[in-house]
Design an enzyme around this catalytic site. Structure first.
Site, PDB file in Angstrom:
ATOM      1  CD  GLU A 226      -3.009   1.118   2.206  1.00  0.00           C
ATOM      2  OE1 GLU A 226      -3.719   2.120   2.407  1.00  0.00           O
ATOM      3  OE2 GLU A 226      -3.212   0.021   2.775  1.00  0.00           O
ATOM      4  CE  LYS A 242      -9.504  -0.208   5.477  1.00  0.00           C
ATOM      5  NZ  LYS A 242      -8.832  -0.734   6.696  1.00  0.00           N
TER       6      LYS A 242
END
Length: 422
Positions: A226, A242
């Site tokens: 990420e 997410k």
């Protein structure tokens, strides 16, 4: 010899960072070893030598974002205006710097409480290591060090984790928060050299920010996919992740069809849009690739890309204040979620859920330290969790955290994972 400067800054000229590991290796001077800091320039990794180091703990006081920017400028890396074009990379003078900021330091910048005890207190809350280019050194292979990793002990039980999920759902019902990310910690004793184990994490599939950072009595190994924040020539990018499912065809279809995962994801995208808007030119924030499904090890994950143009004169300190800690590991609203995290999680987040990467004039590339492990002189530490919304099932959240940490634990133990399993 160490020199202590303003604000407790330690500068260690010409110290080889690779020798400063958790086993207390003696610092060597002279030619460089390979540096495997996440996002460091690939062409330079074989020929870097440590020039200076800043290490800061919250007990030291002061503003870690300002300290980082001041320290870098003092060592030939001005990052007070990230809108300037990235200069041509030179092979003389400083190449760039590793930058690590803990989740607790990010919460400190946000004005949120951080009272939970840290499970690895030797880890600094801020580390900045400036590297020069140096001559390559060929290091003879050392004799293999016996490696043993003991059983993992979690800081909370599955039942306690599930109770915390219920507590977040109750807070959502009261209107205190919309979403809160809960993170659990585990530790295991080890013997031998932990650096090879931590280095293996960077080879996991999807580890965009794979690498290690070491210091006296500690080391961090990262396999993060990420992007917390990337800046090049004044262009800002963050890529929040997410939403998670097993990396099977059925898991991908389930993730794409999940209203709960999509709602959770969009909440965080909106939070990241707001964070970037604080430091961007008005009207430049855009969202690309909303809810794109990408793979990390044996998991599908949903990722979006948020872009913006930096406001005039944006410097590193303001960039860190706006983006740390990352929204995908806090929740929304961010301050309220951080307050709840502090109340519910039994120990601090240590090296996880912070920032780690590479900085240089005109360029910043920091990964969010999910899928990250750390070593002190006795223990290895891991962390894993997930975002909680009103529709969260406590038992499913416990299982998701276990799925995220399983490849990390297997890799640290030296067991093979199965990245190609469908």
């Amino acid at each position: 010899m160490r020199k202590v400067g303003p604000y407790g800054v330690e500068t260690l000229p010409r110290v080889d960072a690779a020798s400063r590991g958790p086993a207390g290796y003696a610092a060597s001077r002279g030619p460089a070893k390979r540096v495997d800091v996440p996002a460091a320039p690939t062409a330079c990794r074989h020929a870097l030598t440590e020039r200076a180091r800043l290490q800061w703990h919250r007990r030291d006081g002061g503003d870690p974002a300002a300290l980082a920017e001041e320290f870098l400028a003092a060592h030939g890396l001005p990052l007070h205006d990230l809108t300037r074009p990235t200069p041509t990379h030179r092979h003389t003078g400083p190449c760039g710097a590793a930058l690590y900021l803990s989740a607790a330091a990010g919460a400190h910048l946000a004005g949120a409480p951080t009272t939970a005890p840290e499970p690895a207190p030797t880890l600094p809350d801020l580390t900045v290591v400036v590297y020069d280019h140096g001559p390559t050194r060929t290091t003879p292979p050392a004799a293999p060090t016996p490696w043993w990793l003991g059983p993992w002990t979690d800081s909370w039980t599955p039942h306690q984790h599930a109770d915390a999920v219920d507590a977040v759902r109750a807070a959502i019902g009261r209107g205190d928060v919309y979403q809160t990310n809960l993170v659990g910690h585990a530790a295991a004793r080890y013997t031998g050299d932990p650096l090879p184990a931590l280095s293996r994490l960077g080879a996991l599939p999807g580890a965009r920010y794979g690498g290690v950072l070491t210091g006296d009595g500690w080391a961090i190994g990262c396999a993060s996919p990420e992007t917390l924040i990337e800046v090049t020539d004044g262009h800002l990018i963050t890529r929040p992740i997410k939403g998670t499912r097993p990396a099977t065809p059925a898991g991908r279809a389930e993730l794409l069809a999940s209203a709960k995962e999509r709602a959770e994801h969009i909440m965080i995208v909106d939070l990241e849009r707001n964070d970037l808007a604080r430091i961007a030119r008005t009207g430049t924030v855009t969202v690309d690739d909303l809810f794109a499904v990408r793979r990390w090890c044996d998991l599908w994950q949903a990722e979006s890309t948020v872009r913006a143009t930096a406001a005039d004169g944006l410097g590193l300190a303001d960039l860190l204040r706006a983006t740390c800690p990352g929204g995908s590991v806090t929740g929304a609203p961010k301050h309220a979620a951080l307050t709840q995290i502090n109340a519910l999680e039994p120990v601090g987040r240590g090296a996880s859920m912070g920032a780690l990467g590479w900085v240089a004039p005109g360029h910043v590339d920091l990964g969010l330290t999910i899928r990250t492990a750390a070593a002190d002189t006795e223990l290895l530490h891991t962390w894993a969790g997930g975002g909680i919304t009103w529709d969260s099932d406590p038992h499913a959240e416990v299982a998701e955290a276990a799925a995220k940490t399983a490849p990390i634990r297997a890799t640290l133990a030296g067991h093979r994972t199965h990245p190609d399993r469908r």
